[in-house]
Design a protein around this motif. Structure first.
Motif, short mmCIF file in Angstrom:
data_model
loop_
_atom_site.label_atom_id
_atom_site.label_comp_id
_atom_site.label_asym_id
_atom_site.label_seq_id
_atom_site.Cartn_x
_atom_site.Cartn_y
_atom_site.Cartn_z
N GLU A 149 41.36 34.71 25.19
CA GLU A 149 40.47 35.75 24.65
C GLU A 149 40.80 36.05 23.18
OE1 GLU A 149 37.92 36.76 26.17
OE2 GLU A 149 38.28 36.49 28.31
N PRO A 150 40.73 35.05 22.29
CA PRO A 150 41.18 35.25 20.91
C PRO A 150 40.34 36.24 20.11
CG PRO A 150 40.06 33.14 21.14
CD PRO A 150 40.26 33.67 22.52
N LEU A 151 39.10 36.51 20.53
CA LEU A 151 38.24 37.42 19.76
C LEU A 151 37.94 38.71 20.50
CD1 LEU A 151 35.67 34.83 18.35
CD2 LEU A 151 37.84 35.56 17.36
N ALA A 152 38.54 38.91 21.66
CA ALA A 152 38.17 40.04 22.51
C ALA A 152 38.47 41.39 21.86
CB ALA A 152 38.88 39.94 23.85
N ALA A 153 39.48 41.46 21.00
CA ALA A 153 39.86 42.75 20.41
C ALA A 153 39.01 43.14 19.21
CB ALA A 153 41.34 42.72 20.01
N LEU A 154 38.09 42.26 18.81
CA LEU A 154 37.27 42.54 17.63
C LEU A 154 35.97 43.22 18.03
CD1 LEU A 154 37.67 39.17 15.68
CD2 LEU A 154 39.12 41.21 15.60
N ASP A 155 35.47 44.09 17.14
CA ASP A 155 34.20 44.73 17.44
C ASP A 155 33.06 43.76 17.15
OD1 ASP A 155 33.60 44.83 14.65
OD2 ASP A 155 34.64 46.74 14.47
N VAL A 156 31.87 44.13 17.60
CA VAL A 156 30.72 43.22 17.53
C VAL A 156 30.43 42.79 16.10
CG1 VAL A 156 28.24 43.02 17.95
CG2 VAL A 156 29.70 44.15 19.63
N SER A 157 30.55 43.71 15.15
CA SER A 157 30.21 43.40 13.77
C SER A 157 31.16 42.38 13.15
CB SER A 157 30.22 44.69 12.93
OG SER A 157 31.52 45.26 12.91
N ALA A 158 32.38 42.30 13.66
CA ALA A 158 33.38 41.38 13.09
C ALA A 158 33.40 40.02 13.79
CB ALA A 158 34.77 42.01 13.17
N ARG A 159 32.80 39.92 14.97
CA ARG A 159 32.98 38.72 15.79
C ARG A 159 32.28 37.49 15.22
NH1 ARG A 159 34.44 40.34 21.70
NH2 ARG A 159 34.23 38.14 22.18
N ALA A 160 31.08 37.65 14.67
CA ALA A 160 30.34 36.49 14.18
C ALA A 160 31.11 35.79 13.06
CB ALA A 160 28.96 36.91 13.70
N GLN A 161 31.62 36.58 12.11
CA GLN A 161 32.40 35.99 11.03
C GLN A 161 33.70 35.40 11.57
OE1 GLN A 161 33.96 38.68 8.10
NE2 GLN A 161 34.33 37.06 6.60
N ALA A 162 34.33 36.10 12.51
CA ALA A 162 35.59 35.61 13.08
C ALA A 162 35.38 34.28 13.80
CB ALA A 162 36.17 36.64 14.03
N ARG A 163 34.25 34.12 14.48
CA ARG A 163 33.96 32.84 15.15
C ARG A 163 33.93 31.70 14.14
NH1 ARG A 163 29.22 35.45 17.74
NH2 ARG A 163 29.91 36.35 19.71
N ARG A 164 33.22 31.92 13.02
CA ARG A 164 33.11 30.87 12.01
C ARG A 164 34.47 30.52 11.42
NH1 ARG A 164 28.54 34.03 10.72
NH2 ARG A 164 29.65 35.04 9.00
N LEU A 165 35.26 31.55 11.11
CA LEU A 165 36.58 31.31 10.53
C LEU A 165 37.49 30.59 11.52
CD1 LEU A 165 37.13 34.73 8.73
CD2 LEU A 165 36.73 32.52 7.63
N LEU A 166 37.50 31.05 12.77
CA LEU A 166 38.37 30.45 13.77
C LEU A 166 37.99 29.00 14.02
CD1 LEU A 166 40.67 30.67 15.77
CD2 LEU A 166 39.10 31.73 17.41
N ALA A 167 36.70 28.71 14.07
CA ALA A 167 36.26 27.32 14.27
C ALA A 167 36.78 26.42 13.15
CB ALA A 167 34.74 27.26 14.34
N GLY A 168 36.75 26.92 11.92
CA GLY A 168 37.26 26.14 10.80
C GLY A 168 38.75 25.92 10.88
N TRP A 169 39.49 26.96 11.25
CA TRP A 169 40.95 26.84 11.35
C TRP A 169 41.34 25.86 12.45
CZ3 TRP A 169 41.03 32.83 11.48
CH2 TRP A 169 40.88 33.33 10.18
N LEU A 170 40.63 25.90 13.58
CA LEU A 170 40.95 25.00 14.69
C LEU A 170 40.67 23.54 14.30
CD1 LEU A 170 39.63 27.01 17.76
CD2 LEU A 170 41.98 26.83 16.92
N ALA A 171 39.57 23.32 13.60
CA ALA A 171 39.25 21.96 13.15
C ALA A 171 40.32 21.44 12.21
CB ALA A 171 37.88 21.95 12.48
N GLU A 172 40.82 22.32 11.35
CA GLU A 172 41.87 21.93 10.40
C GLU A 172 43.18 21.63 11.12
OE1 GLU A 172 44.19 23.86 6.54
OE2 GLU A 172 42.36 24.78 7.31
N ALA A 173 43.48 22.39 12.18
CA ALA A 173 44.75 22.22 12.89
C ALA A 173 44.84 20.86 13.55
CB ALA A 173 44.92 23.32 13.93
N GLY A 174 43.73 20.36 14.10
CA GLY A 174 43.73 19.04 14.71
C GLY A 174 44.42 18.95 16.05
#
Length: 243
Positions: free
Chosen positions: A165-190
């Motif tokens: 549940e990596p985004l569960a603690a975020l409010d609705v307004s912050a989640r969309a941006q957090a999804r995009r950022l997290l997707a980028g970080w995960l792709a970079e991690a490999g």
């Protein structure tokens, strides 16, 4: 069940009267999201892979390294597995500042304090929260705590990331941006990444593929489009209608 470079899971885990039985394999670099109703066994899967609960039978193999196989009396400790884990609610150490929270994994591996703290600060800056290094968890916003916890999970460059549940603690307004950022970080991690989520929108945005657990069993696997087109259970049909 064998693998050459990825993750191979063939397990049974018992907790009280509940039994989780799963079998699946993931290729190197794969990101999957695990969906399921409450009590389906999602967090039990994370705990089993992390070594926090023992297997009743089966095995977990990562990159040709056996993490656990009860029949052979093999069970590596959580520290020996070398995984990156981000727990639900983040579980930051309250007595440590953000920088030392991130540095913890390196320190546990014997890295000198100064070097570990310098690398931790670099990770905080990489994730856009370099200014919070001296703050304790109680002083962090939800978004800041999320990034600190993710940096702590990623700093050791693990072959497997477990995000509960990596985004569960975020409010609705912050989640969309957090999804995009997290997707980028995960792709970079490999790394191979297993994400547990109650939110199908998070799952679809972050993962290449979905795994659905119901009643301790794997009932569906595929992309969101594949499962939406031919949902194998009523739960799958209902949850993907929300995506």
């Amino acid at each position: 069940m064998t693998t050459t470079a990825g993750l191979s899971v063939d397990i049974a885990v018992r907790r009280g009267g509940f039994t989780l039985e799963l079998q699946f394999a993931l290729a190197p670099g794969a990101t999957v999201a695990v969906l399921g109703p409450n009590g389906a066994g999602k967090s039990t899967l994370v705990d089993a892979l992390a070594g926090l609960v023992p297997l009743a039978r089966g095995e977990v193999v990562l990159a040709d390294r056996t993490l656990e196989r009860p029949a052979a009396r093999v069970r590596l400790s959580p520290q020996e597995r070398g995984l990156g884990v981000m727990f639900q609610g983040y579980c930051l150490f309250g007595h440590m500042n953000a920088r030392d929270n991130v540095a913890y994994g390196l320190r546990a591996r014997g890295v000198a304090r100064a070097r570990a703290r310098a690398e931790a600060q670099a990770w905080l800056e990489r994730l856009g929260v370099g200014e919070v290094g001296d703050l304790e968890p109680a002083a962090l916003s939800g978004g800041q705590a999320q990034r600190v916890a993710l940096a702590r999970a990623m700093i050791t460059r693990p072959a497997l990331l477990l995000l509960d549940e990596p985004l569960a603690a975020l409010d609705v307004s912050a989640r969309a941006q957090a999804r995009r950022l997290l997707a980028g970080w995960l792709a970079e991690a490999g790394a191979i990444c297993v994400i547990v989520s109650h939110d199908v929108r998070d799952a679809v945005a972050l993962a290449d593929e979905l795994l659905v657990i119901e009643g301790g069993r794997l009932t569906a696997r595929g992309t969101a489009a594949e499962l939406r087109a031919r949902p194998p259970t009523e739960y799958v049909a209902a949850v993907l209608a929300e995506a």
